[in-house]
Design a protein around this motif. Sequence first.
Motif, mmCIF file in Angstrom:
data_model
loop_
_atom_site.group_PDB
_atom_site.id
_atom_site.type_symbol
_atom_site.label_atom_id
_atom_site.label_comp_id
_atom_site.label_asym_id
_atom_site.label_seq_id
_atom_site.Cartn_x
_atom_site.Cartn_y
_atom_site.Cartn_z
ATOM 1 N N PHE A 67 0.838 -1.197 0.000
ATOM 2 C CA PHE A 67 0.000 0.000 0.000
ATOM 3 C C PHE A 67 0.877 1.253 0.000
ATOM 4 O O PHE A 67 0.614 2.212 -0.739
ATOM 5 C CB PHE A 67 -0.924 -0.009 1.220
ATOM 6 N N GLU A 68 1.929 1.245 0.813
ATOM 7 C CA GLU A 68 2.821 2.406 0.893
ATOM 8 C C GLU A 68 3.598 2.591 -0.409
ATOM 9 O O GLU A 68 3.804 3.726 -0.863
ATOM 10 C CB GLU A 68 3.778 2.233 2.075
ATOM 11 N N PHE A 69 4.007 1.493 -1.027
ATOM 12 C CA PHE A 69 4.699 1.606 -2.313
ATOM 13 C C PHE A 69 3.766 2.188 -3.372
ATOM 14 O O PHE A 69 4.162 3.050 -4.167
ATOM 15 C CB PHE A 69 5.223 0.247 -2.760
ATOM 16 N N ASP A 70 2.531 1.722 -3.366
ATOM 17 C CA ASP A 70 1.556 2.243 -4.331
ATOM 18 C C ASP A 70 1.290 3.734 -4.122
ATOM 19 O O ASP A 70 1.022 4.466 -5.084
ATOM 20 C CB ASP A 70 0.242 1.466 -4.237
ATOM 21 N N LEU A 71 1.374 4.194 -2.879
ATOM 22 C CA LEU A 71 1.202 5.620 -2.624
ATOM 23 C C LEU A 71 2.349 6.431 -3.231
ATOM 24 O O LEU A 71 2.141 7.557 -3.698
ATOM 25 C CB LEU A 71 1.103 5.890 -1.121
ATOM 26 N N GLN A 72 3.555 5.861 -3.232
ATOM 27 C CA GLN A 72 4.665 6.544 -3.898
ATOM 28 C C GLN A 72 4.377 6.682 -5.398
ATOM 29 O O GLN A 72 4.571 7.759 -5.990
ATOM 30 C CB GLN A 72 5.969 5.772 -3.692
ATOM 31 N N LEU A 73 3.906 5.600 -6.009
ATOM 32 C CA LEU A 73 3.577 5.650 -7.435
ATOM 33 C C LEU A 73 2.444 6.642 -7.693
ATOM 34 O O LEU A 73 2.495 7.420 -8.663
ATOM 35 C CB LEU A 73 3.172 4.258 -7.935
ATOM 36 N N ARG A 74 1.442 6.609 -6.837
ATOM 37 C CA ARG A 74 0.292 7.509 -7.016
ATOM 38 C C ARG A 74 0.723 8.969 -6.900
ATOM 39 O O ARG A 74 0.303 9.819 -7.687
ATOM 40 C CB ARG A 74 -0.775 7.189 -5.979
ATOM 41 N N GLY A 75 1.571 9.249 -5.921
ATOM 42 C CA GLY A 75 2.038 10.623 -5.745
ATOM 43 C C GLY A 75 2.799 11.124 -6.951
ATOM 44 O O GLY A 75 2.588 12.265 -7.410
ATOM 45 N N LEU A 76 3.675 10.300 -7.497
ATOM 46 C CA LEU A 76 4.442 10.707 -8.680
ATOM 47 C C LEU A 76 3.544 10.849 -9.902
ATOM 48 O O LEU A 76 3.701 11.784 -10.691
ATOM 49 C CB LEU A 76 5.543 9.680 -8.954
ATOM 50 N N ALA A 77 2.601 9.919 -10.073
ATOM 51 C CA ALA A 77 1.694 9.993 -11.222
ATOM 52 C C ALA A 77 0.839 11.258 -11.160
ATOM 53 O O ALA A 77 0.669 11.960 -12.170
ATOM 54 C CB ALA A 77 0.814 8.746 -11.265
ATOM 55 N N LEU A 78 0.318 11.560 -9.993
ATOM 56 C CA LEU A 78 -0.474 12.778 -9.843
ATOM 57 C C LEU A 78 0.373 14.022 -10.092
ATOM 58 O O LEU A 78 -0.096 14.999 -10.686
ATOM 59 C CB LEU A 78 -1.089 12.832 -8.437
ATOM 60 N N ALA A 79 1.621 13.985 -9.650
ATOM 61 C CA ALA A 79 2.492 15.153 -9.826
ATOM 62 C C ALA A 79 2.755 15.433 -11.300
ATOM 63 O O ALA A 79 2.644 16.580 -11.752
ATOM 64 C CB ALA A 79 3.803 14.930 -9.082
ATOM 65 N N PHE A 80 3.087 14.406 -12.066
ATOM 66 C CA PHE A 80 3.409 14.641 -13.475
ATOM 67 C C PHE A 80 2.173 14.949 -14.319
ATOM 68 O O PHE A 80 2.305 15.506 -15.420
ATOM 69 C CB PHE A 80 4.177 13.458 -14.053
ATOM 70 N N SER A 81 0.998 14.620 -13.817
ATOM 71 C CA SER A 81 -0.221 15.005 -14.536
ATOM 72 C C SER A 81 -0.767 16.345 -14.057
ATOM 73 O O SER A 81 -1.780 16.823 -14.583
ATOM 74 C CB SER A 81 -1.290 13.915 -14.371
ATOM 75 N N ASP A 82 -0.101 16.960 -13.098
ATOM 76 C CA ASP A 82 -0.540 18.242 -12.543
ATOM 77 C C ASP A 82 -0.184 19.388 -13.498
ATOM 78 O O ASP A 82 0.966 19.491 -13.947
ATOM 79 C CB ASP A 82 0.134 18.467 -11.186
ATOM 80 N N PRO A 83 -1.126 20.264 -13.823
ATOM 81 C CA PRO A 83 -0.844 21.365 -14.755
ATOM 82 C C PRO A 83 0.298 22.282 -14.306
ATOM 83 O O PRO A 83 1.059 22.780 -15.144
ATOM 84 C CB PRO A 83 -2.175 22.128 -14.811
#
Length: 252
Positions: A67-83
């Motif tokens: 779960f914690e590893f997936d949160l790292q991936l989620r955080g990075l994915a959200l960051a690079f899709s952020d305008p």
Amino acid sequence: MEGSVASAASLRRKPKSNDAGDGLRILKTVLGLCLLLLAPSSVAQSEYPVDVELVLALDSSASVDRFEFDLQLRGLALAFSDPEVQEAIKGGPFQAIAVTMLEWSSADRQAVSIPWRLIDSPESANALAAEIADSPRNVETGATSLSAALFYSVPLFAANSYSGQRQVIDISGDGFNNSGRTMRDGREFARGAGVIVNGLAIQNQVLDLGGYFEDYVITGPGSFVITANDYQDYVKAIRQKLLREIRAGPIS
């Protein structure tokens, strides 16, 4: 000597056909030189200019559950899709960055999850975000070797096809270095290569891990540490960290 005599005799016997051969060879040489001048040089191809070459080094040790590893991936994915992050990428002199992502744990356990990618538009940033979100976990467990992560990351810059104004390792972790070579060795290796190391200390298990990162992990001009209280907080912290890394000015 025999070869020289034979060649001389041959020249005397066939002056016309040899003249034609010389002319053909000259023509081929001229055409070859023209092609070399017109084609992009291998040096130019291996030095595509970007504002920053960025290694994203994710903690995948035993202290990080799925779960914690997936949160790292989620955080990075959200960051690079952020305008705002995408706007920051387009705001540099070259309007482009290069990114690779890896996982690390013990001294002998590192794996590149995403090879180098050129990010120079919202479309390429969104594509990277999707790739990060779908990335599998390649390192399942192990100790915490921040030093080995640096030793593994630094050579990745020489192996890519980009020439960045800055070379940065963005390393996230939730514990002290407890495997492999000393943290001082790892940091000095990065410093000697002219690589900046920034840290994201996840303080869900170790109090004042940010202070440890300040003292033993980060290095280079403008290097910094951002702390997250836990992996939920990582999602917000990694966006702040990327904005700061992308917007940093060139090293003079």
